[in-house]
Design a protein around this motif. Structure first.
Motif, mmCIF file in Angstrom:
data_model
loop_
_atom_site.group_PDB
_atom_site.id
_atom_site.type_symbol
_atom_site.label_atom_id
_atom_site.label_comp_id
_atom_site.label_asym_id
_atom_site.label_seq_id
_atom_site.Cartn_x
_atom_site.Cartn_y
_atom_site.Cartn_z
ATOM 1 N N GLY A 1 -0.796 4.182 8.495
ATOM 2 C CA GLY A 1 -1.894 4.767 7.729
ATOM 3 C C GLY A 1 -2.486 3.773 6.748
ATOM 4 O O GLY A 1 -3.715 3.698 6.594
ATOM 5 N N TYR A 2 -1.606 3.024 6.079
ATOM 6 C CA TYR A 2 -2.090 2.018 5.125
ATOM 7 C C TYR A 2 -2.945 0.965 5.830
ATOM 8 O O TYR A 2 -4.025 0.596 5.350
ATOM 9 C CB TYR A 2 -0.900 1.359 4.433
ATOM 10 N N LEU A 3 -2.476 0.472 6.976
ATOM 11 C CA LEU A 3 -3.221 -0.562 7.710
ATOM 12 C C LEU A 3 -4.538 -0.016 8.253
ATOM 13 O O LEU A 3 -5.544 -0.739 8.294
ATOM 14 C CB LEU A 3 -2.367 -1.109 8.852
ATOM 15 N N ALA A 4 -4.540 1.260 8.657
ATOM 16 C CA ALA A 4 -5.785 1.863 9.146
ATOM 17 C C ALA A 4 -6.852 1.862 8.063
ATOM 18 O O ALA A 4 -8.042 1.653 8.338
ATOM 19 C CB ALA A 4 -5.526 3.290 9.625
ATOM 20 N N ALA B 1 -8.852 9.475 3.761
ATOM 21 C CA ALA B 1 -7.602 9.845 3.092
ATOM 22 C C ALA B 1 -7.726 11.223 2.458
ATOM 23 O O ALA B 1 -6.837 12.074 2.610
ATOM 24 C CB ALA B 1 -7.235 8.803 2.038
ATOM 25 N N ALA B 2 -8.839 11.456 1.756
ATOM 26 C CA ALA B 2 -9.030 12.752 1.112
ATOM 27 C C ALA B 2 -9.130 13.867 2.144
ATOM 28 O O ALA B 2 -8.544 14.947 1.975
ATOM 29 C CB ALA B 2 -10.285 12.717 0.242
ATOM 30 N N ALA B 3 -9.869 13.612 3.237
ATOM 31 C CA ALA B 3 -10.024 14.633 4.270
ATOM 32 C C ALA B 3 -8.692 14.953 4.945
ATOM 33 O O ALA B 3 -8.348 16.120 5.161
ATOM 34 C CB ALA B 3 -11.038 14.164 5.315
ATOM 35 N N LEU B 4 -7.914 13.917 5.261
ATOM 36 C CA LEU B 4 -6.640 14.136 5.923
ATOM 37 C C LEU B 4 -5.639 14.808 4.991
ATOM 38 O O LEU B 4 -4.854 15.669 5.415
ATOM 39 C CB LEU B 4 -6.082 12.801 6.432
ATOM 40 N N ASN B 5 -5.664 14.439 3.726
ATOM 41 C CA ASN B 5 -4.794 15.096 2.756
ATOM 42 C C ASN B 5 -5.116 16.583 2.633
ATOM 43 O O ASN B 5 -4.214 17.412 2.508
ATOM 44 C CB ASN B 5 -4.908 14.423 1.394
ATOM 45 N N ARG B 6 -6.396 16.918 2.668
ATOM 46 C CA ARG B 6 -6.795 18.329 2.605
ATOM 47 C C ARG B 6 -6.330 19.081 3.853
ATOM 48 O O ARG B 6 -5.908 20.239 3.782
ATOM 49 C CB ARG B 6 -8.312 18.457 2.417
ATOM 50 N N PHE B 7 -6.433 18.418 5.011
ATOM 51 C CA PHE B 7 -5.940 19.039 6.237
ATOM 52 C C PHE B 7 -4.445 19.330 6.134
ATOM 53 O O PHE B 7 -3.990 20.429 6.469
ATOM 54 C CB PHE B 7 -6.205 18.128 7.441
ATOM 55 N N LEU C 1 -2.488 6.078 3.966
ATOM 56 C CA LEU C 1 -3.928 5.888 3.782
ATOM 57 C C LEU C 1 -4.322 6.013 2.316
ATOM 58 O O LEU C 1 -5.183 5.283 1.824
ATOM 59 C CB LEU C 1 -4.675 6.910 4.632
ATOM 60 N N SER C 2 -3.661 6.921 1.588
ATOM 61 C CA SER C 2 -4.009 7.146 0.186
ATOM 62 C C SER C 2 -3.564 6.004 -0.720
ATOM 63 O O SER C 2 -4.041 5.889 -1.853
ATOM 64 C CB SER C 2 -3.393 8.461 -0.298
ATOM 65 N N LEU C 3 -2.644 5.154 -0.250
ATOM 66 C CA LEU C 3 -2.169 4.041 -1.074
ATOM 67 C C LEU C 3 -3.196 2.918 -1.212
ATOM 68 O O LEU C 3 -3.042 2.036 -2.055
ATOM 69 C CB LEU C 3 -0.868 3.470 -0.488
ATOM 70 N N ILE C 4 -4.241 2.956 -0.390
ATOM 71 C CA ILE C 4 -5.256 1.900 -0.425
ATOM 72 C C ILE C 4 -5.904 1.788 -1.796
ATOM 73 O O ILE C 4 -6.114 0.698 -2.325
ATOM 74 C CB ILE C 4 -6.347 2.164 0.643
#
Length: 312
Positions: A18-21, A32-38, A214-217
């Motif tokens: 996720g971080y590399l993506a 990141a925000a959209a996936l976290n909401r999902f 992804l959120s760590l970016i």
């Protein structure tokens, strides 16, 4: 070593993916925000509901497990508060955020997938019981302190309404409570609904871990470095050590639940302390950095812990 290869490395591998993506811009920053909401609204609630609805009621109210897990947090909390008050000179509001960060682990988006990977479906229920316990106890407690600290004329009724609203709006609290209702009343769940919920729940582990990476970016290391290290050490070292002492010398648990209590206590700092810090604009930079540092540190501590426990 099997625990490291079979359980911990796949977990952190998905986080790294996720971080590399995000870093390679395969997915945009809004992803990141959209996936976290999902994960928050659509994947985790069905998993929590299904696990509790299908569980024997005595497993849900596993008081020795709750005592060990919550007790480890309650023994860690005074250490954080005393040091925060007399060493870091925090006021009451800042103390509540620092204390919350020291004991509120990432039991949903990291602990749940890890235990599912390690123990299969049996690993879901300890995560749910732990998460529900600390959410109701610690989140409500922190909000009560923060509301009281900023109110010129604290009102018990207003605080009660605020806490009730927070709980009723949180799907991660409501879904297991509904599951407990189904477990107590033995209400049948239609096959089509059961299959739908199972499919949604299957997305929890990969989606939650990928979203975490992804959120760590956008995370930045700022704030008081000394306190960041201190909060990290409390969460990933002191908390599980105290829980281990309770599991060993105070409470009697079967092996899966005792190991789960220790592992969940070793989770890095969760997102909720940061969310609340932002909402009240209290200690935001330090808590944000502590979330990132503790997540990185947990790669080492969880690997060693899983190897020591012989999990995987």
């Amino acid at each position: 070593m099997n625990a490291l290869i079979n359980v911990v490395l796949p977990i952190f591998g998905i986080i790294l993916t996720g971080y590399l993506a995000g870093r390679l811009e395969v997915l945009g920053r809004d992803s990141a925000a959209a996936l976290n909401r999902f994960v928050f609204y659509f994947a985790v609630p069905p998993a929590l509901f299904i696990a509790t609805a299908r569980a024997p009621i005595d497993k849900i109210f596993n008081w020795p497990f709750i005592g060990a897990f919550v007790g480890g947090s309650m023994l860690t909390l005074p250490i954080a508060l005393v040091v925060g008050r007399f060493w870091f000179r925090h006021d009451v509001a800042t103390l509540s955020i620092a204390g919350l960060a020291a004991v509120f682990g990432n039991v949903f988006t990291m602990g749940l997938p890890l235990l599912l990977t390690a123990y299969g479906p049996d690993g879901a229920l300890p995560s749910i019981v732990a998460a529900l316990s600390i959410t109701l106890l610690l989140i409500c407690g922190a909000i009560a302190v923060l509301e009281g600290a900023r109110a010129t004329e604290p009102s018990a009724l207003r605080l009660a309404v605020q806490l009730a609203g927070t709980i009723l709006r949180n799907p991660l609290v409501i879904s297991p409570l509904l599951g407990i209702l189904f477990a107590i009343t033995a209400l049948p769940l239609p096959k089509v609904a059961s299959n739908y919920l199972d499919l949604m729940a299957a997305a929890v582990a990969p989606a939650a871990l990928f979203a975490l990476g992804l959120s760590l970016i956008d995370s930045k290391l700022t704030g008081n470095a000394t306190e960041v290290i201190w909060l990290t050490a409390l969460k990933v070292i002191a908390n599980p050590a105290l829980t281990f002492a309770l599991v060993t010398y105070v409470f009697v648990l079967d092996p899966l639940w005792s190991q789960a209590a220790i592992i969940l206590s070793a989770m890095p700092i969760g997102a909720n302390p940061y969310v609340i810090a932002q909402q009240y604009n209290v200690h935001v930079e330090t808590v944000s950095s502590a979330v990132v540092v503790s997540t990185g540190m947990s790669l080492v501590t969880l690997s060693l812990l899983m190897i020591w426990l012989g999990v995987g």
